[in-house]
Write an enzyme that holds these catalytic residues in place. Structure first.
Site, PDB file in Angstrom:
ATOM      1  N   ASP A   5      -9.240  -5.709   2.442  1.00 31.80           N
ATOM      2  CA  ASP A   5      -7.959  -6.301   2.036  1.00 31.80           C
ATOM      3  C   ASP A   5      -7.837  -7.748   2.485  1.00 31.80           C
ATOM      4  O   ASP A   5      -6.890  -8.439   2.094  1.00 31.80           O
ATOM      5  CB  ASP A   5      -6.782  -5.500   2.622  1.00 31.80           C
ATOM      6  CG  ASP A   5      -6.613  -4.152   1.952  1.00 31.80           C
ATOM      7  OD1 ASP A   5      -6.937  -4.054   0.748  1.00 31.80           O
ATOM      8  OD2 ASP A   5      -6.162  -3.200   2.615  1.00 31.80           O
TER       9      ASP A   5
ATOM     10  N   ASP B  62      -4.367  -2.962   5.125  1.00 28.26           N
ATOM     11  CA  ASP B  62      -4.829  -2.405   6.396  1.00 28.26           C
ATOM     12  C   ASP B  62      -6.345  -2.362   6.519  1.00 28.26           C
ATOM     13  O   ASP B  62      -6.873  -2.194   7.602  1.00 28.26           O
ATOM     14  CB  ASP B  62      -4.257  -0.999   6.617  1.00 28.26           C
ATOM     15  CG  ASP B  62      -4.600  -0.050   5.474  1.00 28.26           C
ATOM     16  OD1 ASP B  62      -5.399  -0.440   4.594  1.00 28.26           O
ATOM     17  OD2 ASP B  62      -4.066   1.074   5.459  1.00 28.26           O
TER      18      ASP B  62
ATOM     19  N   ASP C 237       0.843  -1.189   0.000  1.00 28.86           N
ATOM     20  CA  ASP C 237       0.000   0.000   0.000  1.00 28.86           C
ATOM     21  C   ASP C 237       0.882   1.245   0.000  1.00 28.86           C
ATOM     22  O   ASP C 237       2.094   1.172   0.252  1.00 28.86           O
ATOM     23  CB  ASP C 237      -0.890   0.027   1.245  1.00 28.86           C
ATOM     24  CG  ASP C 237      -1.974  -1.037   1.194  1.00 28.86           C
ATOM     25  OD1 ASP C 237      -2.335  -1.441   0.085  1.00 28.86           O
ATOM     26  OD2 ASP C 237      -2.441  -1.452   2.270  1.00 28.86           O
TER      27      ASP C 237
END
Length: 910
Positions: free
Chosen positions: A720, A716, A410
């Site tokens: 996900d 997070d 990310d």
């Protein structure tokens, strides 16, 4: 229905009467006191707490999901009053109040099954196949030794083997016991979740273990419900995909996950009184996880043991043939077996000696230290990784990370610092400098303040006038709230009081925006506010306000200018957020159907804000280290393609010249719309995926795995979770990560820093490398000893190395060698080698070369001692055997020292 039982009501009346009489007496001192009261005191509660409801009633209300009972009781507000909770400001939270609530209702922790003791692991060690074989060998050796030499001298070999085996068991059990305790410590850390609560009107984070009955808990998407409770207020709340609301289903249960929406909850049960607590009491935690590497090593140990059994069987056959054909001699040089003359007792004694030699071969072959070395390596690595900001949840991740070929990461909080601040503000097509917002129309600023204050999951707290503001929520929400309060002078509480929120659409990763429908109390008008990704909101707008508050049409030319403004901010690494508004007629509100979504078309653009989130220090060097190690780094972000490109270039993920033309950058929608064949062809070239959804991330992981990559993924958010589970190694974020993401991951990065991801990669390679070193170290000695005993047994009819001698050599070698090699720390050289991947064999060709060369040297030295022993020592056989044993130990120890240093510094096991 009364709020309290009748007997309590009578008690309150009695107390009221007694207080009235006392007050009257004080005011009229001339009145003589009554000698005997005209009332009778009765106990108010059955329990010592001062609350007007007990735990059994609370449990019945929530656990049974009895909505009728809750309504008869008076609703959630009456429950809060009985718990002495103000639903607006929460409980006081002072130590006395918390202690009183804990004494009355318990603490928020669960009774766990007793930890496994040392004796449990001793019993488990006895079940090991290797130990069983050694115990059988020890029993045979003890029996044959006593049969041949009597109890006084015959117990030496078998008894010594038993002692050695028990030492191995003690070391193994002790190591497993320490590892289990380490797992328990890690579980306590991972279970210690921070929860948002409201106490004294202030939103704050406390440990889940500090939650008490009566607390007001703030829940949002991805949170774990920390206790049983009742829904107070909120919007679009789904707990484990079941809708929760005030009217039909206000019940929330501990352990469930918030799939969507946000809300406030009144805690009614904690700890063992909750539904989850009852479940936990019957669940035991099993940490006996076997990693893939351990499974491969156990298979290797089994294969080596089988080879030892085959060799022992061959030795047994050869020695029996030599004996019965008269090719063996006793100490005096006479044939041991003469047909028709040798007694049965002599034959049995000779066969016992032959079987003992075969048992020795088996003992020599078994590499007892391999499982121990793996356990030590993984346990040590887990402990060190914890110190390096990585908490291992699944043991297999330690080793699998060393084989990773691709890391999908990310952007926000991992590559960047997640410390966001609004640095740009545009109204219309004019940039508004800091502290010059007064130049903007008051009408437009009021609409912006309404949109910020009411369309948010964050909050603002100020203890007193003149004190500092405290902002809570996601980093983006905090940045916008801070800007609105400090730059626009927004009063969030006053704004909320002047408006009524009718409907909320929470932010989600697909729409990338959130909306709210409100009614203004002042003029009874209805308004819609949207906030989210700039290009997403701009696409829904048909007009915009300029700085003077004039509405202008958003034609193609104007739209193109706004798109250039957005791209310009994105190219400066700014996250661009748009605010839009629309007034809705009362008729349209009355005609709305229940559950209908908020209007999102024909909006008027209020303004654009650019939020800066700087890259973390050291992230560029960490990315470069991973790339030097042959690991591909791919950034997957929800930001637009221009912001993503700017950040990726700053972090070193993109090289000069990388852009969409060479397929290095792609948007999630484009990747999703590729054909399966096209995705597989392009996936390895992609370095940045912008405007991606969690499904796009999952799709990329699947494609990379199909191409043979070992994939690590950071995540997070709740959405996900599928990608984290699908990846070979799931890495969740410890600070910003939701509980759903953490539970789906293998490793939790405690500081949300990509540099820690690179450290985990380095530790993973270290684990794999240390195990390879130990395998090479042990197999060298085992091969040499096995060949020597086999050659000696076949050629001379006797084995020079007894089972006791070799077992003790192995014991010393296993423990010291495992400690020396298993506790090696990662070196920079590990990150200069290519990744191992999926198909690389555990024992490489270079390792076989080293094993054969080193074993040949040992065999040459020891065989020389074997066949030239008498001329060298010039002593009798017994003294010769003892000195040979001492010589072997000396040579083995010297070789161990040399080999350990060689393996540490120079051995190439790749």
């Amino acid at each position: 229905m009364r709020l309290f039982p009748k007997r309590w009501h009578l008690a309150f009346v009695t107390i009221y009467r007694s207080r009235a009489i006392t007050t009257f007496a004080k005011k009229n001192k001339k009145l003589s006191p009554r000698k005997s009261p005209s009332y009778t005191s009765i106990p108010i509660h059955d329990h010592p707490s001062s609350f007007n409801i007990d735990q059994s009633q609370l449990t019945k209300l929530v656990k049974d999901k009895d909505l009728c009972h809750l309504q008869e009781f008076g609703g959630v507000q009456k429950v809060a009053s009985a718990l002495k909770t103000d639903v607006s400001i929460g409980i006081s939270g002072d130590p006395d109040d918390v202690s009183r609530r804990q004494n009355a209702f318990g603490i928020n922790s669960y009774k766990k099954p007793p930890a496994k003791g040392f004796f449990h692991f001793v019993v488990e060690a006895f079940k090991d196949l290797t130990i069983m074989i050694l115990l059988v060998c020890a029993g045979l050796s003890l029996g044959f030794g006593i049969k041949e030499n009597g109890v006084k001298e015959g117990w030496y070999d078998g008894g010594s083997i038993f002692v050695a085996v028990f030492l191995v068991i003690a070391v193994s059990a002790g190591s497993n016991y320490r590892q289990n305790r380490q797992f328990e410590k890690l579980s306590r850390v991972s279970d210690n979740i921070l929860i948002d609560v409201i106490r004294k009107g202030r939103r704050q984070q406390i440990s889940i273990f500090e939650i008490v009955v009566g607390d007001v808990v703030c829940l949002k998407t991805g949170d774990q419900v920390p206790a049983d409770g009742l829904f107070l207020d909120g919007h679009s709340l789904q707990s484990d995909h079941v809708e929760v609301n005030r009217k039909e289903n206000p019940f929330l249960f501990s352990g469930t996950k918030i799939a969507d929406g946000f809300a406030r909850m009144l805690v009614t049960s904690v700890g063992m009184s909750t539904t989850w607590g009852e479940m936990m009491s019957s669940i035991s935690r099993d940490n006996s996880e076997q990693t893939p590497l351990q499974a491969r090593l156990n298979k290797l140990t089994s294969s080596i043991g089988k080879v030892g059994l085959v060799v022992a069987f061959l030795v047994l056959v050869v020695l029996l043939i030599r004996y019965f054909t008269g090719n063996t001699q006793d100490e005096n040089g006479n044939r041991e077996f003469i047909a028709g003359q040798t007694t049965g007792n002599d034959i049995i004694n000779s066969i016992v000696g032959i079987i003992a030699a075969a048992v020795t071969i088996v003992v020599v072959a078994i590499p007892e230290g391999l499982p121990l070395a793996v356990t030590l390596t993984l346990a040590y690595s887990m402990k060190r990784m914890m110190a390096d900001q990585a908490m291992v949840r699944k043991l297999s991740a330690c080793e699998t990370m060393g084989s990773a070929t691709t890391i999908c990461t990310d952007k926000t909080g991992t590559l960047t610092m997640n410390q966001m601040k609004v640095t740009k503000f545009w109204v219309g097509q004019d940039s508004v400098a800091e502290n010059t917002c007064s130049s903007v129309s008051r009408f437009v600023l009021d609409l912006i303040q309404d949109g910020v204050a009411l369309n948010t999951t964050g909050s603002v707290y100020r203890s007193s006038v003149g004190s500092e503001y405290e902002f809570s929520g996601s980093p983006t929400e905090k940045a916008i709230l801070s800007w609105a309060v400090l730059q626009l002078s927004m009063d969030m509480e006053e704004t909320k009081k002047s408006c009524e929120v009718i409907q909320v659409e929470a932010f989600n990763s697909q729409k990338k925006r959130s909306g709210v429908l409100i009614r203004k109390s002042l003029d009874n008008t209805f308004h819609v506010h949207w906030k989210g990704a700039a290009e997403m909101v701009l696409a829904k707008c048909s007009s915009f306000y300029d700085g003077l508050g004039i509405v202008k049409d958003l034609d193609e030319d104007e739209r193109a200018r706004f798109e250039q403004i957005i791209q310009g901010m994105a190219a400066s690494s700014l996250r661009c957020i748009a605010l839009a508004h629309r007034q809705v007629s009362e008729e349209a509100i009355l005609e709305r159907e229940d559950g209908k979504k908020i209007e999102e078309d024909s909006l008027t653009l209020l303004g654009l804000v650019g939020i800066k989130d700087p890259c973390r220090p050291g992230v560029k060097s960490a990315v470069q280290a991973c790339q030097d190690a042959g690991v591909n780094i791919k950034m997957i972000t929800g930001d637009n393609i221009f912001t993503a490109k700017a950040i990726a270039a700053e972090c070193g993920i993109l090289r000069p010249g990388d852009d969409a033309s060479n397929e290095a950058i792609v948007e999630g929608a484009d990747f999703r719309n590729y054909t399966p064949e096209e995705r597989l062809r392009r996936v390895e070239k992609i370095r940045v995926m912008a405007r991606s959804s969690p499904f796009d991330k999952l799709l990329m992981v699947q494609c990379l795995k199909q191409k043979g990559h070992v994939v690590a993924v950071t995540g997070d958010g709740t959405n996900d979770a599928p990608a984290l589970k699908e990846a070979d190694i799931g890495l969740s974020m410890g600070i910003q990560g939701t509980e759903v993401a953490k539970e789906s991951s293998d490793i939790v990065i405690l500081d949300d820093n990509f540099a820690s991801v690179a450290t985990v990669l380095q530790w993973g390679r270290c684990v794999y490398n240390n195990i390879q070193k130990f395998i090479q170290f042990q197999l060298t000695v085992n091969v040499a000893a096995l060949v020597i005993n086999f050659v000696a047994a076949v050629s001379s009819g006797d084995v020079p190395l007894t089972a006791v001698q070799l077992l003790w050599v192995n014991l010393i070698m296993d423990t010291l060698g495992a400690l020396a090699l298993a506790t090696e720390r990662p070196t920079r050289e590990l990150m200069e080698k290519p990744p191992v991947g999926r198909t690389e064999p555990l024992i490489t060709n270079v390792m076989w070369r080293n094993i054969v060369a080193q074993a040949t040297y040992q065999m040459a030295v020891l065989l020389t001692l074997q066949f030239k022993g008498e001329s060298i020592f010039g002593v009798d056989e017994r003294a010769y055997t003892d000195k040979l044993f001492l010589g072997i130990i000396f040579v083995t120890v010297v070789l161990q020292v040399v080999m350990v240093e060689f393996l540490k510094r120079f051995a190439d096991t790749e």
